[in-house]
Design an enzyme around this catalytic site. Sequence first.
Site, PDB file in Angstrom:
ATOM      1  N   GLU A 121      -2.166   0.304   5.790  1.00  0.00           N
ATOM      2  CA  GLU A 121      -2.985  -0.866   5.485  1.00  0.00           C
ATOM      3  C   GLU A 121      -3.000  -1.840   6.662  1.00  0.00           C
ATOM      4  O   GLU A 121      -4.028  -2.476   6.932  1.00  0.00           O
ATOM      5  CB  GLU A 121      -2.475  -1.544   4.217  1.00  0.00           C
ATOM      6  CG  GLU A 121      -2.791  -0.735   2.961  1.00  0.00           C
ATOM      7  CD  GLU A 121      -2.140  -1.277   1.705  1.00  0.00           C
ATOM      8  OE1 GLU A 121      -2.844  -1.459   0.702  1.00  0.00           O
ATOM      9  OE2 GLU A 121      -0.909  -1.514   1.736  1.00  0.00           O
ATOM     10  N   GLU A 142       0.708   5.723  -2.581  1.00  0.00           N
ATOM     11  CA  GLU A 142       1.401   4.877  -3.556  1.00  0.00           C
ATOM     12  C   GLU A 142       1.342   5.375  -4.990  1.00  0.00           C
ATOM     13  O   GLU A 142       2.261   5.143  -5.780  1.00  0.00           O
ATOM     14  CB  GLU A 142       0.833   3.443  -3.497  1.00  0.00           C
ATOM     15  CG  GLU A 142       1.294   2.634  -2.291  1.00  0.00           C
ATOM     16  CD  GLU A 142       0.343   2.759  -1.117  1.00  0.00           C
ATOM     17  OE1 GLU A 142       0.341   1.860  -0.254  1.00  0.00           O
ATOM     18  OE2 GLU A 142      -0.388   3.779  -1.035  1.00  0.00           O
TER      19      GLU A 142
END
Length: 267
Positions: A121, A142
């Site tokens: 990210e 995730e």
Amino acid sequence: MPQVAVERSGSVAVLTITNPPRGYMDAATVAELDAATAELERDDAVRAVVITGGVPGVFIRHYSVHELEALARQLRERGVAVDPARPLPPRDIDRVFGRLEEMPKPVIAAINGFAMGGGFELALCCDLRVAEEGPYELGLPEVRLGILPGAGGTQKLPALVGAARALEMTLRGRTVSPAEARSLGLVHELVPAGRARDRAHELAAELASLPPRAVGHIKRLVRASASMSRAEGLALERTLFLDLLLSDEALERMSRMNADDRDIRDA
């Protein structure tokens, strides 16, 4: 032990992140990134920024799951609950990532190894991404922990690969090799092992040599294009175009080109 080091070379700053032995990001990393990026944003001598990893084979592996588990247990003990109808305010990590996207200076990720979860990210916040060839992976896994990419991944990945591919990758928690990342458009260049930092620095020096006001306006317009209507974007574009046209630097460059009958590529 500091996790973030800043090295200046002319008008380029290289920000190296290290959290040995495995290169995780944690709250201390975020705090140091906050301080370092705020300083670089203010420094007019810095015109471009490179971000890379300091642990061999690792950009940022991912956010510390130990820290996430501890946070979850602490919040549960306090009886904290979430109402999706009441969005939470930005966190420190959101402020740092937002600064990278919004500062007028170009930011280049030199991906030298694993970049998953929060590490990926962070790379997605950068304007350009250069990745080394090698036996590592990038992506947002995730879901395998029962959580989701929580620092912008679900919003930024679709802009690069489209909603269908982003869904496939995030729903499956699928990570990809540097070569596949290049083919998907997740990284702009793939370079031999050990060359990411050098190539990113070359690109940063190229961008730093260009008129900074024009570079900043272009970054602002392209970054904002996804959040504005076409009419709003075009209105801002013509406004910033005239702002640059009236500047001393633009007038000097145009006059020089016309006087020497140069090609625009050599202006």
